[in-house]
Design a protein around this motif. Structure first.
Motif, PDB file in Angstrom:
ATOM      1  N   SER A   6       0.821  -1.200   0.000  1.00  0.00           N
ATOM      2  CA  SER A   6       0.000   0.000   0.000  1.00  0.00           C
ATOM      3  C   SER A   6       0.866   1.266   0.000  1.00  0.00           C
ATOM      4  CB  SER A   6      -0.925  -0.002   1.221  1.00  0.00           C
ATOM      5  OG  SER A   6      -1.627   1.204   1.316  1.00  0.00           O
ATOM      6  N   ILE A   7       1.853   1.304   0.891  1.00  0.00           N
ATOM      7  CA  ILE A   7       2.744   2.472   0.960  1.00  0.00           C
ATOM      8  C   ILE A   7       3.556   2.591  -0.323  1.00  0.00           C
ATOM      9  CG2 ILE A   7       4.693   3.510   2.191  1.00  0.00           C
ATOM     10  CD1 ILE A   7       3.635   2.087   4.734  1.00  0.00           C
ATOM     11  N   SER A   8       4.023   1.470  -0.835  1.00  0.00           N
ATOM     12  CA  SER A   8       4.807   1.463  -2.064  1.00  0.00           C
ATOM     13  C   SER A   8       3.987   2.004  -3.233  1.00  0.00           C
ATOM     14  CB  SER A   8       5.287   0.047  -2.364  1.00  0.00           C
ATOM     15  OG  SER A   8       6.071   0.015  -3.518  1.00  0.00           O
ATOM     16  N   GLU A   9       2.745   1.610  -3.325  1.00  0.00           N
ATOM     17  CA  GLU A   9       1.855   2.098  -4.390  1.00  0.00           C
ATOM     18  C   GLU A   9       1.629   3.603  -4.245  1.00  0.00           C
ATOM     19  OE1 GLU A   9      -0.249   1.918  -7.864  1.00  0.00           O
ATOM     20  OE2 GLU A   9       0.913   0.296  -6.959  1.00  0.00           O
ATOM     21  N   SER A  10       1.456   4.077  -3.017  1.00  0.00           N
ATOM     22  CA  SER A  10       1.286   5.520  -2.776  1.00  0.00           C
ATOM     23  C   SER A  10       2.534   6.285  -3.191  1.00  0.00           C
ATOM     24  CB  SER A  10       0.979   5.783  -1.305  1.00  0.00           C
ATOM     25  OG  SER A  10      -0.259   5.218  -0.944  1.00  0.00           O
ATOM     26  N   ALA A  11       3.708   5.765  -2.847  1.00  0.00           N
ATOM     27  CA  ALA A  11       4.962   6.418  -3.221  1.00  0.00           C
ATOM     28  C   ALA A  11       5.122   6.441  -4.737  1.00  0.00           C
ATOM     29  CB  ALA A  11       6.147   5.711  -2.565  1.00  0.00           C
ATOM     30  N   LYS A  12       4.782   5.331  -5.377  1.00  0.00           N
ATOM     31  CA  LYS A  12       4.870   5.253  -6.838  1.00  0.00           C
ATOM     32  C   LYS A  12       3.957   6.295  -7.474  1.00  0.00           C
ATOM     33  CE  LYS A  12       3.811   2.258 -10.689  1.00  0.00           C
ATOM     34  NZ  LYS A  12       2.725   1.401 -11.083  1.00  0.00           N
ATOM     35  N   ASN A  13       2.738   6.412  -6.972  1.00  0.00           N
ATOM     36  CA  ASN A  13       1.801   7.396  -7.509  1.00  0.00           C
ATOM     37  C   ASN A  13       2.302   8.821  -7.296  1.00  0.00           C
ATOM     38  OD1 ASN A  13       0.047   5.400  -8.383  1.00  0.00           O
ATOM     39  ND2 ASN A  13      -1.224   5.492  -6.555  1.00  0.00           N
ATOM     40  N   ALA A  14       2.858   9.102  -6.124  1.00  0.00           N
ATOM     41  CA  ALA A  14       3.386  10.442  -5.832  1.00  0.00           C
ATOM     42  C   ALA A  14       4.553  10.770  -6.761  1.00  0.00           C
ATOM     43  CB  ALA A  14       3.810  10.535  -4.371  1.00  0.00           C
ATOM     44  N   ILE A  15       5.415   9.807  -7.014  1.00  0.00           N
ATOM     45  CA  ILE A  15       6.545  10.020  -7.927  1.00  0.00           C
ATOM     46  C   ILE A  15       6.035  10.287  -9.338  1.00  0.00           C
ATOM     47  CG2 ILE A  15       8.496   8.860  -9.058  1.00  0.00           C
ATOM     48  CD1 ILE A  15       9.060   7.539  -6.295  1.00  0.00           C
ATOM     49  N   GLU A  16       5.032   9.524  -9.778  1.00  0.00           N
ATOM     50  CA  GLU A  16       4.466   9.734 -11.105  1.00  0.00           C
ATOM     51  C   GLU A  16       3.839  11.119 -11.235  1.00  0.00           C
ATOM     52  OE1 GLU A  16       1.842   6.397 -11.698  1.00  0.00           O
ATOM     53  OE2 GLU A  16       3.488   5.068 -12.250  1.00  0.00           O
ATOM     54  N   VAL A  17       3.150  11.571 -10.189  1.00  0.00           N
ATOM     55  CA  VAL A  17       2.557  12.908 -10.208  1.00  0.00           C
ATOM     56  C   VAL A  17       3.663  13.961 -10.299  1.00  0.00           C
ATOM     57  CG1 VAL A  17       1.316  14.613  -8.797  1.00  0.00           C
ATOM     58  CG2 VAL A  17       0.406  12.302  -9.040  1.00  0.00           C
ATOM     59  N   ASN A  18       4.723  13.803  -9.504  1.00  0.00           N
ATOM     60  CA  ASN A  18       5.840  14.746  -9.551  1.00  0.00           C
ATOM     61  C   ASN A  18       6.484  14.778 -10.936  1.00  0.00           C
ATOM     62  OD1 ASN A  18       5.413  15.443  -6.909  1.00  0.00           O
ATOM     63  ND2 ASN A  18       7.178  14.347  -6.100  1.00  0.00           N
ATOM     64  N   LEU A  19       6.659  13.623 -11.543  1.00  0.00           N
ATOM     65  CA  LEU A  19       7.237  13.571 -12.890  1.00  0.00           C
ATOM     66  C   LEU A  19       6.333  14.265 -13.903  1.00  0.00           C
ATOM     67  CD1 LEU A  19       8.745   9.968 -13.035  1.00  0.00           C
ATOM     68  CD2 LEU A  19       9.983  12.128 -12.999  1.00  0.00           C
ATOM     69  N   HIS A  20       5.043  14.063 -13.765  1.00  0.00           N
ATOM     70  CA  HIS A  20       4.093  14.716 -14.667  1.00  0.00           C
ATOM     71  C   HIS A  20       4.169  16.234 -14.517  1.00  0.00           C
ATOM     72  CE1 HIS A  20       0.584  15.310 -17.146  1.00  0.00           C
ATOM     73  NE2 HIS A  20       0.055  16.063 -16.189  1.00  0.00           N
ATOM     74  N   VAL A  21       4.255  16.717 -13.276  1.00  0.00           N
ATOM     75  CA  VAL A  21       4.377  18.159 -13.026  1.00  0.00           C
ATOM     76  C   VAL A  21       5.651  18.697 -13.668  1.00  0.00           C
ATOM     77  CG1 VAL A  21       4.747  19.877 -11.217  1.00  0.00           C
ATOM     78  CG2 VAL A  21       2.962  18.157 -10.945  1.00  0.00           C
ATOM     79  N   ILE A  22       6.738  17.960 -13.516  1.00  0.00           N
ATOM     80  CA  ILE A  22       8.017  18.383 -14.103  1.00  0.00           C
ATOM     81  C   ILE A  22       7.923  18.420 -15.626  1.00  0.00           C
ATOM     82  CG2 ILE A  22      10.428  17.679 -14.480  1.00  0.00           C
ATOM     83  CD1 ILE A  22      10.355  16.615 -11.548  1.00  0.00           C
ATOM     84  N   GLN A  23       7.349  17.373 -16.212  1.00  0.00           N
ATOM     85  CA  GLN A  23       7.210  17.328 -17.666  1.00  0.00           C
ATOM     86  C   GLN A  23       6.312  18.445 -18.171  1.00  0.00           C
ATOM     87  OE1 GLN A  23       5.891  13.277 -18.212  1.00  0.00           O
ATOM     88  NE2 GLN A  23       7.976  12.531 -18.519  1.00  0.00           N
ATOM     89  N   SER A  24       5.255  18.745 -17.448  1.00  0.00           N
ATOM     90  CA  SER A  24       4.364  19.837 -17.834  1.00  0.00           C
ATOM     91  C   SER A  24       5.086  21.174 -17.755  1.00  0.00           C
ATOM     92  CB  SER A  24       3.129  19.869 -16.935  1.00  0.00           C
ATOM     93  OG  SER A  24       2.368  18.707 -17.109  1.00  0.00           O
ATOM     94  N   ALA A  25       5.870  21.367 -16.708  1.00  0.00           N
ATOM     95  CA  ALA A  25       6.618  22.608 -16.552  1.00  0.00           C
ATOM     96  C   ALA A  25       7.639  22.766 -17.673  1.00  0.00           C
ATOM     97  CB  ALA A  25       7.302  22.646 -15.201  1.00  0.00           C
ATOM     98  N   ILE A  26       8.303  21.684 -18.015  1.00  0.00           N
ATOM     99  CA  ILE A  26       9.291  21.730 -19.097  1.00  0.00           C
ATOM    100  C   ILE A  26       8.602  22.044 -20.418  1.00  0.00           C
ATOM    101  CG2 ILE A  26      10.863  20.326 -20.497  1.00  0.00           C
ATOM    102  CD1 ILE A  26      11.698  18.919 -17.887  1.00  0.00           C
ATOM    103  N   SER A  27       7.481  21.406 -20.676  1.00  0.00           N
ATOM    104  CA  SER A  27       6.753  21.634 -21.918  1.00  0.00           C
ATOM    105  C   SER A  27       6.265  23.071 -22.028  1.00  0.00           C
ATOM    106  CB  SER A  27       5.564  20.687 -22.024  1.00  0.00           C
ATOM    107  OG  SER A  27       6.004  19.368 -22.129  1.00  0.00           O
ATOM    108  N   SER A  28       5.721  23.611 -20.956  1.00  0.00           N
ATOM    109  CA  SER A  28       5.206  24.985 -21.004  1.00  0.00           C
ATOM    110  C   SER A  28       6.352  25.990 -21.076  1.00  0.00           C
ATOM    111  CB  SER A  28       4.314  25.279 -19.803  1.00  0.00           C
ATOM    112  OG  SER A  28       5.071  25.294 -18.611  1.00  0.00           O
TER     113      SER A  28
END
Length: 156
Positions: A106-128
């Protein structure tokens, strides 16, 4: 009669290992939420070491189960075939290990999701940031796209 002492010790080692893994995974989740990248990397290094230990324990468990004549048995099947005194020791250990594995997942899945969200934010920032902005050359010099001349702007 087969003795389950070594098998019980192996299961206790699994419980101890997952106690540590849960702690590391919780730290990784907290670091991810706080955007502490270097701390996330440290946690991942600790996880890799724990995974190696987990593989070693798994091999020991398989060998011990084979020695007990219970190769490929599930924990439930082991409890059905183990002597009563071993069952009283194994049942709480199996229950605790099972709960720890669920908690870890459960914790591992939460961490994975948080990392994916952070990566998405970074990719969005880079794209914009890239849209309509100046870029840099491989040498680090700023490319000035406004001064580029189009072929139609040349004098004939």
């Amino acid at each position: 009669m087969n003795t389950f002492t070594d098998f019980i010790k192996i299961i206790e080692e699994f419980v101890e290992l997952f106690d540590g893994l849960i702690s590391v995974e919780q730290s990784k989740l907290e670091a991810t939420v706080k955007n502490r990248v270097t701390f996330v990397e440290e946690c991942m290094n600790k996880e890799q070491a724990a995974i190696l230990r987990l593989r070693g324990l798994e091999q020991k468990r398989e060998a011990e189960q084979e020695r007990l004549g219970m190769k490929d048995y599930t924990f439930r099947q082991i409890l059905e075939h183990a002597p009563e005194d071993s069952v009283t020791e194994l049942t709480p250990l199996f229950n605790r290990l099972s709960e720890q594995v669920r908690t870890f997942q459960s914790i591992s899945e939460s961490a994975k999701n948080a990392i994916e969200v952070n990566l998405h934010v970074i990719q969005s920032a880079i794209s914009s940031d890239m849209a309509g902005k100046n870029t840099y050359s491989p040498t680090g010099d700023k490319k000035d796209d406004d001064n580029k001349k189009h072929f139609t702007s040349r004098s004939v």
